[in-house]
Design a protein around this motif. Structure first.
Motif, PDB file in Angstrom:
ATOM      1  N   ASP A 198     -56.291 -47.901 -37.509  1.00  0.00           N
ATOM      2  CA  ASP A 198     -56.534 -47.049 -36.335  1.00  0.00           C
ATOM      3  C   ASP A 198     -57.324 -45.776 -36.638  1.00  0.00           C
ATOM      4  O   ASP A 198     -57.242 -44.794 -35.895  1.00  0.00           O
ATOM      5  CB  ASP A 198     -55.204 -46.673 -35.651  1.00  0.00           C
ATOM      6  CG  ASP A 198     -54.525 -47.889 -35.033  1.00  0.00           C
ATOM      7  OD1 ASP A 198     -55.241 -48.746 -34.500  1.00  0.00           O
ATOM      8  OD2 ASP A 198     -53.295 -47.982 -35.105  1.00  0.00           O
TER       9      ASP A 198
ATOM     10  N   LEU B 205     -47.527 -43.161 -32.994  1.00  0.00           N
ATOM     11  CA  LEU B 205     -46.515 -43.764 -32.115  1.00  0.00           C
ATOM     12  C   LEU B 205     -47.133 -44.853 -31.238  1.00  0.00           C
ATOM     13  O   LEU B 205     -46.444 -45.788 -30.839  1.00  0.00           O
ATOM     14  CB  LEU B 205     -45.871 -42.684 -31.224  1.00  0.00           C
ATOM     15  CG  LEU B 205     -44.844 -41.789 -31.914  1.00  0.00           C
ATOM     16  CD1 LEU B 205     -44.355 -40.696 -30.962  1.00  0.00           C
ATOM     17  CD2 LEU B 205     -43.656 -42.586 -32.426  1.00  0.00           C
ATOM     18  N   GLY B 206     -48.428 -44.739 -30.937  1.00  0.00           N
ATOM     19  CA  GLY B 206     -49.114 -45.806 -30.204  1.00  0.00           C
ATOM     20  C   GLY B 206     -49.355 -47.005 -31.108  1.00  0.00           C
ATOM     21  O   GLY B 206     -49.080 -48.142 -30.740  1.00  0.00           O
TER      22      GLY B 206
ATOM     23  N   VAL C 161     -46.369 -49.559 -32.240  1.00  0.00           N
ATOM     24  CA  VAL C 161     -45.812 -50.549 -31.312  1.00  0.00           C
ATOM     25  C   VAL C 161     -46.207 -51.971 -31.730  1.00  0.00           C
ATOM     26  O   VAL C 161     -45.345 -52.838 -31.920  1.00  0.00           O
ATOM     27  CB  VAL C 161     -46.290 -50.249 -29.861  1.00  0.00           C
ATOM     28  CG1 VAL C 161     -45.880 -51.358 -28.920  1.00  0.00           C
ATOM     29  CG2 VAL C 161     -45.719 -48.921 -29.391  1.00  0.00           C
ATOM     30  N   ILE C 162     -47.518 -52.199 -31.906  1.00  0.00           N
ATOM     31  CA  ILE C 162     -47.958 -53.561 -32.233  1.00  0.00           C
ATOM     32  C   ILE C 162     -47.699 -53.881 -33.701  1.00  0.00           C
ATOM     33  O   ILE C 162     -47.396 -55.031 -34.045  1.00  0.00           O
ATOM     34  CB  ILE C 162     -49.451 -53.766 -31.869  1.00  0.00           C
ATOM     35  CG1 ILE C 162     -49.672 -53.477 -30.380  1.00  0.00           C
ATOM     36  CG2 ILE C 162     -49.880 -55.183 -32.156  1.00  0.00           C
ATOM     37  CD1 ILE C 162     -51.039 -53.800 -29.861  1.00  0.00           C
TER      38      ILE C 162
ATOM     39  N   LEU D   6     -39.685 -52.659 -27.423  1.00  0.00           N
ATOM     40  CA  LEU D   6     -40.437 -52.442 -26.179  1.00  0.00           C
ATOM     41  C   LEU D   6     -41.180 -53.714 -25.771  1.00  0.00           C
ATOM     42  O   LEU D   6     -41.132 -54.140 -24.618  1.00  0.00           O
ATOM     43  CB  LEU D   6     -41.428 -51.289 -26.370  1.00  0.00           C
ATOM     44  CG  LEU D   6     -42.339 -50.984 -25.185  1.00  0.00           C
ATOM     45  CD1 LEU D   6     -41.564 -50.315 -24.061  1.00  0.00           C
ATOM     46  CD2 LEU D   6     -43.496 -50.077 -25.597  1.00  0.00           C
TER      47      LEU D   6
ATOM     48  N   SER E 147     -39.959 -46.069 -22.629  1.00  0.00           N
ATOM     49  CA  SER E 147     -41.161 -45.320 -22.205  1.00  0.00           C
ATOM     50  C   SER E 147     -40.829 -43.834 -22.105  1.00  0.00           C
ATOM     51  O   SER E 147     -41.616 -42.977 -22.533  1.00  0.00           O
ATOM     52  CB  SER E 147     -41.658 -45.819 -20.837  1.00  0.00           C
ATOM     53  OG  SER E 147     -41.962 -47.178 -20.909  1.00  0.00           O
TER      54      SER E 147
ATOM     55  N   PHE F  14     -40.405 -42.416 -25.720  1.00  0.00           N
ATOM     56  CA  PHE F  14     -41.709 -42.197 -26.379  1.00  0.00           C
ATOM     57  C   PHE F  14     -42.374 -40.933 -25.815  1.00  0.00           C
ATOM     58  O   PHE F  14     -42.918 -40.120 -26.553  1.00  0.00           O
ATOM     59  CB  PHE F  14     -42.632 -43.403 -26.172  1.00  0.00           C
ATOM     60  CG  PHE F  14     -42.496 -44.460 -27.233  1.00  0.00           C
ATOM     61  CD1 PHE F  14     -43.090 -44.289 -28.480  1.00  0.00           C
ATOM     62  CD2 PHE F  14     -41.786 -45.623 -27.009  1.00  0.00           C
ATOM     63  CE1 PHE F  14     -42.981 -45.263 -29.470  1.00  0.00           C
ATOM     64  CE2 PHE F  14     -41.663 -46.592 -27.998  1.00  0.00           C
ATOM     65  CZ  PHE F  14     -42.257 -46.426 -29.235  1.00  0.00           C
ATOM     66  N   THR F  15     -42.321 -40.782 -24.480  1.00  0.00           N
ATOM     67  CA  THR F  15     -42.935 -39.607 -23.858  1.00  0.00           C
ATOM     68  C   THR F  15     -42.221 -38.333 -24.308  1.00  0.00           C
ATOM     69  O   THR F  15     -42.857 -37.322 -24.628  1.00  0.00           O
ATOM     70  CB  THR F  15     -42.866 -39.726 -22.315  1.00  0.00           C
ATOM     71  OG1 THR F  15     -43.397 -40.992 -21.947  1.00  0.00           O
ATOM     72  CG2 THR F  15     -43.648 -38.627 -21.627  1.00  0.00           C
TER      73      THR F  15
ATOM     74  N   VAL G 259     -43.311 -37.266 -27.739  1.00  0.00           N
ATOM     75  CA  VAL G 259     -44.622 -36.587 -27.747  1.00  0.00           C
ATOM     76  C   VAL G 259     -44.458 -35.131 -27.299  1.00  0.00           C
ATOM     77  O   VAL G 259     -45.013 -34.210 -27.910  1.00  0.00           O
ATOM     78  CB  VAL G 259     -45.624 -37.337 -26.825  1.00  0.00           C
ATOM     79  CG1 VAL G 259     -46.919 -36.554 -26.678  1.00  0.00           C
ATOM     80  CG2 VAL G 259     -45.911 -38.724 -27.380  1.00  0.00           C
ATOM     81  N   ILE G 260     -43.654 -34.926 -26.246  1.00  0.00           N
ATOM     82  CA  ILE G 260     -43.471 -33.564 -25.722  1.00  0.00           C
ATOM     83  C   ILE G 260     -42.718 -32.695 -26.731  1.00  0.00           C
ATOM     84  O   ILE G 260     -43.102 -31.545 -26.988  1.00  0.00           O
ATOM     85  CB  ILE G 260     -42.730 -33.599 -24.362  1.00  0.00           C
ATOM     86  CG1 ILE G 260     -43.646 -34.246 -23.315  1.00  0.00           C
ATOM     87  CG2 ILE G 260     -42.324 -32.200 -23.914  1.00  0.00           C
ATOM     88  CD1 ILE G 260     -43.001 -34.468 -21.975  1.00  0.00           C
TER      89      ILE G 260
END
Lengths: 325, 273
Positions: free
Chosen positions: A203, A260-261, A264-265, A279, A295, A298-299, A302-303
């Motif tokens: 990535d 974190l994105g 996932v995969i 997820l 979801s 995860f959000t 980030v915050i």
């Protein structure tokens, strides 16, 4: 205002802003749920879900009310960590019972991979120093390799490891490791290291971090105050690292959402029972409460990371407090 | 980066970008029936004159599926990039130039969208709506609007007090003309090219990633580079070409788009100085 009071005021403002962001982001998530085509309850439940479960779900998610009223119902439950019960993945267990431990593993994996990336970037930056024509081949090759999406790196890496184990372990008559062949579910910690390696190398993370860290190191090294320290015959190392602390910490924190994105995969490819794998499995099985709960988590991560970054920057650099106060 | 390496990188990445564009357009018009392509007489053939990249586990020509697979991300990628740069550019220009409650509200909204973890949000959307790839590309474009807006806003803020902008104001040019033409169009284009190339690469990543997972994205038998890579699950030890070729194609395409965007932007920024 004293320094401590200014800092507390700044921290309070940042926490309030983060809470507002969380409320807003959770509304976007809820609004997305309500945008389901047709009957929202039918759209979010697996085929053959009993009517009583559907009614319970509609009440929990406020789907039997208007968007704002329903959001209020859902938010008041979610704020206490009550995201409902898993429908398919682990029936009878609450979402937090299922998602909590998985999320801890994911945070550990992501944080570990990112830490390794930053350390590797610093070492590379110190080793390579100023950009030069001679390095272009190396950095170009690294750029190309690390541009691969995480799942492609994971697939290629898994295939290479499987082929290696088959050739050098299996065919030689030795006992194969518990994690072989990848992907297979096992208790071994080795696949987590594989996933961490892939996260570092995929990535575009490594080269992006390396470029940022090298620019900061070169910038501080070339600064006038470093020349002044050197002219006095003092050691520049403590000054160098003190001034690099903020940018390197920022490089770490600002890239956590990217990891974190990607995780996932990557977790899915290696069959690791983290939040990313959960997820995707929950999404495939239409275990809606688990998907929504994750979801939000995860959000929230980030915050919280953004908030910690702001506060930590203020602790390290008092000018932030002065500017803000 | 030295000029020699920079030019070489620009030429190589530019060649790949042009090739992907041409192949993407060709893929839209060439006929391909996945059912007709199955040939049980030529399963897992290695690369040969008849099949340059060999055949897969159903005897289908890998090169043909690779070409046809560009259809899955080509137009969606362009669409996602366009949405991100147009909306992000306008939002960034406005928030960098204006003041007042509307600006504050827009900045708050952008911050809010930026908070959402992109891939997680897309998976949530897939769970609820099972959307098409074009719709996912639109959402991906929208999720990148805050990123584009932030870089444009910084540029606009830096330029707003430049002498030539003040001269335009003194000449009576409207704020819209100054913002859209003199700042966004003439000064921010390198930033926008870089961001558009990045979003194109992201849409390719999301499309191939979802298609790899199997339940969303492009479903077999229709070709996608992602579901071609997914054949690795069924072909353990039986030959790598059916999944390695699309894996390499994904890496080369993403790396080239990112490099091309960066190098064009760098050249543009140098020319503007």
């Amino acid at each position: 205002m004293s320094g401590a009071a200014s800092f507390l005021a700044l921290a309070g403002r940042r926490i309030a802003a983060s809470l507002l962001l969380l409320v807003g982001a959770s509304f976007l998530i809820y609004f997305t749920i309500r945008s389901a085509p047709g009957d929202a309850v039918d759209a979010i439940t697996p085929m053959g879900t009993p009517p009583e479960i559907k009614e319970k779900l509609a009440a929990e998610f406020g789907l039997d009310q208007g968007v704002l009223g329903g959001y209020g119902v859902w938010l008041s439950r979610s704020a206490t960590g009550d995201f409902g019960e898993s429908l398919v993945f682990a029936p009878g267990q609450t979402v937090m019972e299922v998602a909590g431990p998985a999320f801890e593993k994911t945070l550990l994996l992501s944080g570990g991979a990112l830490f390794a990336t930053v350390v590797l970037s610093i070492l590379l930056a110190l080793l390579l120093g100023e950009p030069s024509a001679r390095q272009q081949g190396l950095t170009g090759a690294l750029y190309f390799i690390t541009s691969a999406p995480g799942f492609v790196s994971a697939v290629v890496f898994s295939a290479a490891v499987n082929a290696g184990v088959q050739r050098f372990v299996e065919q030689a008559g030795h006992e194969t490791p518990a994690w072989y062949p990848i992907p297979i579910y096992s208790d071994s910690i080795v696949p987590y290291f594989f996933a961490g390696f892939v996260l570092v190398m995929g990535d575009g993370l490594l080269m992006d971090t390396f470029n940022a860290v090298r620019a900061e190191i070169l910038g501080v090294r070339g600064a006038q105050f470093i020349s002044a320290v050197r002219a006095r015959g003092a050691s520049v190392t403590p000054h160098l690292w003190l001034n690099l602390a903020i940018p390197i910490f920022s490089a770490f924190v600002s890239r956590l959402p990217v990891v974190l994105g990607g995780v996932v995969i990557v977790e899915y490819v290696f069959t690791l029972d983290g939040a990313g794998y959960l997820l995707l499995e929950a999404s495939k099985q239409r275990d809606f409460p688990v998907v929504v709960g994750l979801s939000v988590l995860f959000t929230l991560a980030v915050i919280v990371v953004g908030l910690l970054s702001d506060v930590a920057r203020s602790v390290i650099d008092q000018r932030e407090v002065a500017r803000d106060g | 980066m030295t000029a020699k390496w920079s030019d070489l990188g620009l030429r190589l990445s530019g060649a790949v970008v042009v090739a992907v564009m041409v192949v993407g357009l060709v893929a839209l018009v060439i006929p391909y029936d996945p059912a007709d392509a199955v040939s049980y007489d030529s399963l897992l053939n290695p690369p040969s004159a008849a099949h340059w990249l060999g055949t897969d586990g159903q005897g289908r020509d890998v090169l043909m599926r690779l070409v046809k697979g560009t259809e899955a991300f080509f137009l969606p990628g362009l669409m996602g990039g366009l949405i991100a740069v147009v909306l992000g550019g306008l939002a960034g220009a406005y928030t960098g130039y204006a003041s007042g409650p509307l600006r504050s509200a827009l900045v708050g909204l952008l911050q809010l969208v930026d908070t959402l973890p992109r891939l997680v949000f897309i998976i949530l959307l897939c769970t609820i709506r099972n959307p098409s790839i074009p719709l996912i590309a639109v959402v991906a474009g929208l999720l990148f609007v805050p990123t584009v807006a932030t870089v444009v806003r910084r540029k606009v803020e830096a330029l707003a007090s430049e002498d030539y902008i003040l001269a335009h104001i003194a000449h009576g040019f409207t704020p819209a003309r100054i913002l859209l033409h003199h700042i966004l169009w003439l000064q921010c284009w390198p930033l926008l090219v870089r961001q558009a190339a990045f979003v194109f690469g992201y849409v390719l990543f999301v499309e191939t990633g979802l298609s790899y997972l199997g339940d969303y994205g492009v479903q077999e038998p229709d070709p996608s580079w992602g579901n071609m890579v997914a054949q690795v699950k069924d072909l353990a030890g039986a030959g790598a070409w059916p999944w390695l070729a699309p894996a390499v194609a994904i890496v080369v395409t993403i790396a080239s788009f990112l490099a091309f965007g960066n190098l064009v932007a760098r050249k543009g920024e140098e020319a503007l100085r």
